[in-house]
Design an enzyme around this catalytic site. Sequence first.
Site, PDB file in Angstrom:
ATOM      1  N   CYS A 167      14.204 -57.346  89.524  1.00  0.00           N
ATOM      2  CA  CYS A 167      14.928 -56.317  90.289  1.00  0.00           C
ATOM      3  C   CYS A 167      16.446 -56.415  90.128  1.00  0.00           C
ATOM      4  O   CYS A 167      17.163 -55.474  90.471  1.00  0.00           O
ATOM      5  CB  CYS A 167      14.546 -56.383  91.761  1.00  0.00           C
ATOM      6  SG  CYS A 167      12.799 -56.066  92.023  1.00  0.00           S
TER       7      CYS A 167
ATOM      8  N   ASN B  83      10.296 -49.191  95.469  1.00  0.00           N
ATOM      9  CA  ASN B  83      11.047 -50.210  94.735  1.00  0.00           C
ATOM     10  C   ASN B  83      10.775 -50.039  93.233  1.00  0.00           C
ATOM     11  O   ASN B  83       9.663 -50.289  92.779  1.00  0.00           O
ATOM     12  CB  ASN B  83      10.609 -51.597  95.224  1.00  0.00           C
ATOM     13  CG  ASN B  83      11.345 -52.731  94.526  1.00  0.00           C
ATOM     14  OD1 ASN B  83      12.042 -52.523  93.539  1.00  0.00           O
ATOM     15  ND2 ASN B  83      11.189 -53.940  95.033  1.00  0.00           N
TER      16      ASN B  83
ATOM     17  N   HIS C  56      20.110 -52.694  95.942  1.00  0.00           N
ATOM     18  CA  HIS C  56      18.755 -52.569  95.401  1.00  0.00           C
ATOM     19  C   HIS C  56      17.831 -52.087  96.516  1.00  0.00           C
ATOM     20  O   HIS C  56      17.918 -52.548  97.662  1.00  0.00           O
ATOM     21  CB  HIS C  56      18.305 -53.935  94.870  1.00  0.00           C
ATOM     22  CG  HIS C  56      16.842 -54.005  94.574  1.00  0.00           C
ATOM     23  ND1 HIS C  56      16.221 -53.088  93.750  1.00  0.00           N
ATOM     24  CD2 HIS C  56      15.866 -54.854  95.005  1.00  0.00           C
ATOM     25  CE1 HIS C  56      14.928 -53.387  93.676  1.00  0.00           C
ATOM     26  NE2 HIS C  56      14.691 -54.452  94.428  1.00  0.00           N
TER      27      HIS C  56
HETATM   28  O1  UT7 Z   1      12.488 -56.238  94.843  1.00  0.00           O
HETATM   29  C1  UT7 Z   1      12.326 -57.619  94.973  1.00  0.00           C
HETATM   30  C2  UT7 Z   1      12.522 -57.973  96.324  1.00  0.00           C
HETATM   31  N1  UT7 Z   1      11.363 -57.616  97.139  1.00  0.00           N
HETATM   32  C3  UT7 Z   1      11.524 -57.555  98.425  1.00  0.00           C
HETATM   33  O2  UT7 Z   1      12.651 -57.693  98.864  1.00  0.00           O
HETATM   34  C4  UT7 Z   1      10.348 -57.377  99.338  1.00  0.00           C
HETATM   35  C5  UT7 Z   1      10.601 -58.215 100.550  1.00  0.00           C
HETATM   36  N2  UT7 Z   1       9.517 -58.231 101.533  1.00  0.00           N
HETATM   37  C6  UT7 Z   1       9.212 -57.149 102.260  1.00  0.00           C
HETATM   38  O3  UT7 Z   1       9.755 -56.087 102.074  1.00  0.00           O
HETATM   39  C7  UT7 Z   1       8.202 -57.312 103.391  1.00  0.00           C
HETATM   40  O4  UT7 Z   1       7.962 -58.678 103.602  1.00  0.00           O
HETATM   41  C8  UT7 Z   1       6.853 -56.589 103.103  1.00  0.00           C
HETATM   42  C9  UT7 Z   1       7.062 -55.097 103.149  1.00  0.00           C
HETATM   43  C10 UT7 Z   1       6.326 -57.010 101.742  1.00  0.00           C
HETATM   44  C11 UT7 Z   1       5.829 -56.954 104.174  1.00  0.00           C
HETATM   45  O5  UT7 Z   1       6.343 -56.651 105.473  1.00  0.00           O
HETATM   46  P1  UT7 Z   1       6.204 -57.716 106.665  1.00  0.00           P
HETATM   47  O6  UT7 Z   1       6.780 -57.080 107.848  1.00  0.00           O
HETATM   48  O7  UT7 Z   1       6.835 -58.979 106.151  1.00  0.00           O
HETATM   49  O8  UT7 Z   1       4.658 -57.806 106.818  1.00  0.00           O
HETATM   50  P2  UT7 Z   1       3.706 -59.096 106.664  1.00  0.00           P
HETATM   51  O9  UT7 Z   1       3.606 -59.490 105.231  1.00  0.00           O
HETATM   52  O10 UT7 Z   1       4.102 -60.124 107.665  1.00  0.00           O
HETATM   53  O11 UT7 Z   1       2.326 -58.475 107.113  1.00  0.00           O
HETATM   54  C12 UT7 Z   1       2.113 -58.029 108.449  1.00  0.00           C
HETATM   55  C13 UT7 Z   1       0.737 -57.472 108.544  1.00  0.00           C
HETATM   56  C14 UT7 Z   1      -0.358 -58.363 107.959  1.00  0.00           C
HETATM   57  O12 UT7 Z   1      -1.502 -58.239 108.758  1.00  0.00           O
HETATM   58  P3  UT7 Z   1      -1.854 -59.359 109.870  1.00  0.00           P
HETATM   59  O13 UT7 Z   1      -1.979 -60.640 109.108  1.00  0.00           O
HETATM   60  O14 UT7 Z   1      -0.695 -59.345 110.829  1.00  0.00           O
HETATM   61  O15 UT7 Z   1      -3.133 -58.858 110.447  1.00  0.00           O
HETATM   62  C15 UT7 Z   1      -0.627 -57.764 106.621  1.00  0.00           C
HETATM   63  O16 UT7 Z   1      -1.938 -58.024 106.155  1.00  0.00           O
HETATM   64  O17 UT7 Z   1       0.655 -56.244 107.803  1.00  0.00           O
HETATM   65  C16 UT7 Z   1      -0.470 -56.295 106.918  1.00  0.00           C
HETATM   66  N3  UT7 Z   1      -0.171 -55.468 105.753  1.00  0.00           N
HETATM   67  C17 UT7 Z   1      -0.444 -54.162 105.692  1.00  0.00           C
HETATM   68  N4  UT7 Z   1      -1.034 -53.321 106.566  1.00  0.00           N
HETATM   69  C18 UT7 Z   1      -1.155 -52.032 106.211  1.00  0.00           C
HETATM   70  C19 UT7 Z   1       0.433 -55.862 104.588  1.00  0.00           C
HETATM   71  N5  UT7 Z   1       0.543 -54.795 103.780  1.00  0.00           N
HETATM   72  C20 UT7 Z   1       0.009 -53.736 104.438  1.00  0.00           C
HETATM   73  C21 UT7 Z   1      -0.172 -52.374 104.107  1.00  0.00           C
HETATM   74  N6  UT7 Z   1      -0.736 -51.564 105.013  1.00  0.00           N
HETATM   75  N7  UT7 Z   1       0.252 -51.857 102.933  1.00  0.00           N
END
Ligand code: UT7
Length: 315
Positions: free
Chosen positions: A111, A274, A244
């Site tokens: 990225c 992204n 980004h």
């Molecule tokens: O470009 C390179 C750099 N990349 C980034 O900067 C990405 C950085 N990370 C992020 O943007 C975020 O961490 C994510 C968008 C990837 C995830 O968001 P989060 O608020 O950190 O969510 P999480 O991973 O803690 O997941 C929370 C919940 C989980 O369920 P439980 O365990 O709480 O039941 C996940 O399984 O959300 C669930 N989940 C989803 N639910 C519905 C994860 N993806 C999805 C989805 N739809 N697509």
Amino acid sequence: MNSVPIGLGIALPKKCVKNADLPEDLDTSDEWIVQRTGIRQRYVAVEETTASLATEAARNALKDAGISPEEVDLIVLGTVTGDYTFPSTAAIVQRNLGISRGVAFDVNAVCSGFIFALDVADSYIKLNKAKCALVIGAETFSRIVDWSDRSTCVLFGDGAGALVLQARGNTDCGIKSCRVYSNGGYADSLITTGGVSTTKNAGFVKMSGQEVFKFAVEKFSESLNELLLDNRMSVDDIDLLVPHQANLRIIQKLIEVSGIDERKVLINIDKYANTSAASIPLALAEARDTFFSGGNTVLLSMGAGFTWGSALIKL
Ligand code: UT7
């Protein structure tokens, strides 16, 4: 010698996939994606490839600059989703544009690819090794996401953006600073599940989302502070900030911590998701006229590696 941006172009695949169009069995929702990321849709390549998108973006940038392809003596292309293992996608673009001189190569900084490519091109120009450069960020991440993994596949999209840089003496305008960094200690935090020399295929994107999120928030602020200090500026001296586009919440944190006027910060993650190395030029293109009308533009990136960086462009 200064590297002065003189043209900008982008390209997108024809197919647009809105959150509601994602496969039903993915167990996700428009609400979750919008709330957690700000993404509403992404473009997905069908017939297009990274090289075809990069070529179209480059042609548009050259047209915008009023430059013919023969004048280009350097192509630096940020991508990790090239058309072939080799040759480089930059070489394919060079051929597509009918250029047979100078040098063309890819950089892999995920990225951060566009800022790394910009840094290389700027250095070539400042060292008098190039006079007219195409700096391109182009990706087709839709081809390396696991479409059954909701935690990654909803986050990415495809596209390309290109910037033409011209060597100019006797001017105060151009790339004023460019700094790039890596810390391979975080290599496993955002990685593909395979590669040519391991699994003999490209693998799929695997990410420790929260770790990447925290690192991006930290490095965006740190890079911005360093850039301001280096150039003896305050946030009020920035006319346009192009971060980004990985997650709307990361950008909102940057606005909160830096105190910058949010109207100066470019946000288009809702439209494109992204797009990795293409994200910064795709966002810059949204403010093309403001960018070229003069002022201080700051670019910020963070990606797998981890890699991160910043650039200050004064026009
Ligand atoms: O470009 C390179 C750099 N990349 C980034 O900067 C990405 C950085 N990370 C992020 O943007 C975020 O961490 C994510 C968008 C990837 C995830 O968001 P989060 O608020 O950190 O969510 P999480 O991973 O803690 O997941 C929370 C919940 C989980 O369920 P439980 O365990 O709480 O039941 C996940 O399984 O959300 C669930 N989940 C989803 N639910 C519905 C994860 N993806 C999805 C989805 N739809 N697509």
